[in-house]
Enzyme design. Structure first.
Site, mmCIF file in Angstrom:
data_model
loop_
_atom_site.group_PDB
_atom_site.id
_atom_site.type_symbol
_atom_site.label_atom_id
_atom_site.label_comp_id
_atom_site.label_asym_id
_atom_site.label_seq_id
_atom_site.Cartn_x
_atom_site.Cartn_y
_atom_site.Cartn_z
ATOM 1 N N THR A 130 39.480 103.853 18.703
ATOM 2 C CA THR A 130 40.397 102.720 18.703
ATOM 3 C C THR A 130 39.960 101.626 19.666
ATOM 4 O O THR A 130 40.250 100.454 19.449
ATOM 5 C CB THR A 130 41.821 103.203 19.055
ATOM 6 O OG1 THR A 130 42.139 104.340 18.250
ATOM 7 C CG2 THR A 130 42.847 102.125 18.782
ATOM 8 N N ARG B 111 60.127 102.670 -0.186
ATOM 9 C CA ARG B 111 61.509 102.224 -0.373
ATOM 10 C C ARG B 111 61.584 100.885 -1.075
ATOM 11 O O ARG B 111 62.646 100.452 -1.514
ATOM 12 C CB ARG B 111 62.225 102.144 0.972
ATOM 13 C CG ARG B 111 61.709 101.044 1.891
ATOM 14 C CD ARG B 111 62.600 100.807 3.108
ATOM 15 N NE ARG B 111 62.630 101.927 3.999
ATOM 16 C CZ ARG B 111 63.691 102.717 4.151
ATOM 17 N NH1 ARG B 111 64.804 102.495 3.463
ATOM 18 N NH2 ARG B 111 63.643 103.720 4.998
ATOM 19 N N SER C 173 40.842 108.237 13.214
ATOM 20 C CA SER C 173 40.842 108.035 11.760
ATOM 21 C C SER C 173 41.329 106.639 11.416
ATOM 22 O O SER C 173 42.485 106.307 11.648
ATOM 23 C CB SER C 173 41.756 109.066 11.093
ATOM 24 O OG SER C 173 43.009 109.137 11.770
ATOM 25 N N SER D 66 40.275 98.512 14.369
ATOM 26 C CA SER D 66 41.426 98.840 15.216
ATOM 27 C C SER D 66 42.375 97.653 15.326
ATOM 28 O O SER D 66 42.015 96.583 15.814
ATOM 29 C CB SER D 66 40.945 99.238 16.614
ATOM 30 O OG SER D 66 42.023 99.278 17.524
ATOM 31 N N ASN E 271 45.032 97.475 17.277
ATOM 32 C CA ASN E 271 45.411 97.254 18.671
ATOM 33 C C ASN E 271 44.293 96.549 19.441
ATOM 34 O O ASN E 271 44.560 95.678 20.276
ATOM 35 C CB ASN E 271 45.783 98.589 19.313
ATOM 36 C CG ASN E 271 47.062 99.149 18.713
ATOM 37 O OD1 ASN E 271 48.155 98.737 19.068
ATOM 38 N ND2 ASN E 271 46.921 100.076 17.776
ATOM 39 N N ASP F 233 40.225 109.901 19.503
ATOM 40 C CA ASP F 233 41.007 108.777 18.995
ATOM 41 C C ASP F 233 40.890 107.560 19.917
ATOM 42 O O ASP F 233 40.852 106.413 19.462
ATOM 43 C CB ASP F 233 42.473 109.206 18.869
ATOM 44 C CG ASP F 233 43.203 108.473 17.754
ATOM 45 O OD1 ASP F 233 42.601 107.588 17.122
ATOM 46 O OD2 ASP F 233 44.384 108.782 17.525
ATOM 47 N N TRP G 254 48.048 103.721 6.200
ATOM 48 C CA TRP G 254 47.799 105.119 6.549
ATOM 49 C C TRP G 254 48.409 106.058 5.524
ATOM 50 O O TRP G 254 47.789 107.042 5.109
ATOM 51 C CB TRP G 254 48.334 105.376 7.939
ATOM 52 C CG TRP G 254 47.956 106.671 8.594
ATOM 53 C CD1 TRP G 254 48.745 107.401 9.423
ATOM 54 C CD2 TRP G 254 46.707 107.396 8.523
ATOM 55 N NE1 TRP G 254 48.068 108.529 9.864
ATOM 56 C CE2 TRP G 254 46.820 108.540 9.329
ATOM 57 C CE3 TRP G 254 45.507 107.162 7.856
ATOM 58 C CZ2 TRP G 254 45.789 109.461 9.477
ATOM 59 C CZ3 TRP G 254 44.474 108.088 7.993
ATOM 60 C CH2 TRP G 254 44.620 109.224 8.794
ATOM 61 N N LYS H 254 46.579 105.913 23.388
ATOM 62 C CA LYS H 254 45.260 105.315 23.168
ATOM 63 C C LYS H 254 45.396 103.897 22.637
ATOM 64 O O LYS H 254 44.529 103.048 22.870
ATOM 65 C CB LYS H 254 44.428 106.186 22.234
ATOM 66 C CG LYS H 254 45.070 106.493 20.871
ATOM 67 C CD LYS H 254 44.714 105.513 19.802
ATOM 68 C CE LYS H 254 45.409 105.851 18.496
ATOM 69 N NZ LYS H 254 45.034 104.949 17.390
#
Length: 329
Positions: free
Chosen positions: A243, A30, A133, A249, A251, A239, A11, A186
């Site tokens: 999803t 990082r 998105s 997706s 999830n 959303d 993302w 969601k």
């Protein structure tokens, strides 16, 4: 304008690429090895292998350099939001801050803006970027519409004007709670949709889960101070539909894998990405209990994820066995 994006996962990379089409962008990570690889290859092969970096996108591992920007955008997993916000505030406390993290904090149930306010106070102008998105489509420049929500309406409207693009359309919203509850919960319903699809229950069942899932999200959101209309907009229903139905997706893929009999530990190890619905299910169930809100789908997903004695069929049977009731209840 110079934008600094913190977090080089799927993302964060997608947003950095999208905004670099109109601005100078620094993508910070990082991890030194990742910074070196991204800088040399000019592509994120791990997360977005088909999206080359524009010339205006630069990669950095130096936090003290990256913070020199007109806007800070945090796109880490939710677990990294508190630490990252604190680090940025310590270096550039007046720089406007936007985050793109979704979910509820494990253990506390706190929403992203509550985490930010805990870490840096509520004086810094800030807001959340959320909505339907998938990173791969945003990075590729596919048309997308998302919301930028802030308690400060002027802040939201000003940054919508600054960041809006023809293929990445932004809409201002001043319901921060609603935007975050919709974006976080969601993912829990998407796990349920994946289980249903994986067990072959069909499109009728999926539509019922999405609709009743939205009712659950709205009940909890309103109890926490959200406006119902936010939860029928981009950050809520939009959303949720994406999803629960999209093959990209994470999830939903967790739910599909659970339905096939895989263990949660193996699913998460193989996924390669963070699935925020897994920790959020426990936090959402906790919040629902605290506020006396009935959320049977969320509770079933939480039980499936965190109990060794409940399998996908048990979770579904518990929902099917519920007594009939009025639809608005």
């Amino acid at each position: 304008m110079r934008i600094a994006v913190f977090g080089a996962g799927a993302w964060g990379t997608a947003l950095a690429v999208a905004f670099a089409r109109a601005h100078q962008v620094v993508l910070w990570s990082r991890e030194a090895d990742q910074v070196d690889l991204l800088g040399r290859e000019r592509i994120n092969r791990q997360f977005l292998p088909d999206v080359p970096f524009p010339d205006s996108l630069h990669v950095s591992g130096e936090l003290d350099t990256a913070v020199d920007a007109d806007l800070h955008l945090i796109a880490t997993p939710l677990a990294g939001l508190r630490e990252t916000a604190s680090a940025l505030h310590a270096r550039r406390p007046a720089t406007p801050l936007i985050w793109a993290c979704k979910g509820l904090e494990a253990g506390t149930g706190r929403m992203p803006h509550e985490i930010v306010f805990d870490a840096i106070g509520s004086e810094t102008p800030c807001g959340v970027l959320t909505g339907p998105s998938f990173a791969a489509e945003v990075g590729a420049g596919q048309p997308t519409a998302i919301a930028l929500a802030s308690t400060d309406r002027d802040f939201a409207e000003r940054w919508v004007q600054a960041l809006h693009q023809p293929r990445l359309r932004l809409y201002a919203n001043d319901d921060l709670v609603g935007a975050e509850i919709g974006g976080g919960l969601k993912n829990v319903i998407a796990i349920a949709a994946g289980v249903s699809d994986g067990m072959g229950f069909g499109l009728n069942a999926r539509a019922a889960l999405i609709t009743r899932g939205l009712a659950e999200i709205t009940r909890l959101g309103v109890a926490l101070g959200a406006r119902p209309e936010t939860l029928t907009g981009l950050a809520g229903m939009g959303d949720l539909i994406l999803t629960c139905t999209g093959d990209l997706s994470r999830n939903r893929r967790v739910g599909l894998a659970l339905a096939s009999g895989q263990s949660l530990s193996d699913i998460l190890a193989n996924l390669g990405h963070v699935a925020e619905g897994v920790p959020t299910a426990r936090s959402a169930a906790m919040l629902a209990q605290r506020h006396g809100i009935e959320m049977p789908i969320t509770e079933a997903v939480d039980a499936l994820l965190h109990s060794e004695h409940i399998g996908p069929r048990d979770a579904v049977e518990s929902l099917l066995a519920r007594d009939p009731r009025h639809e608005q209840d």
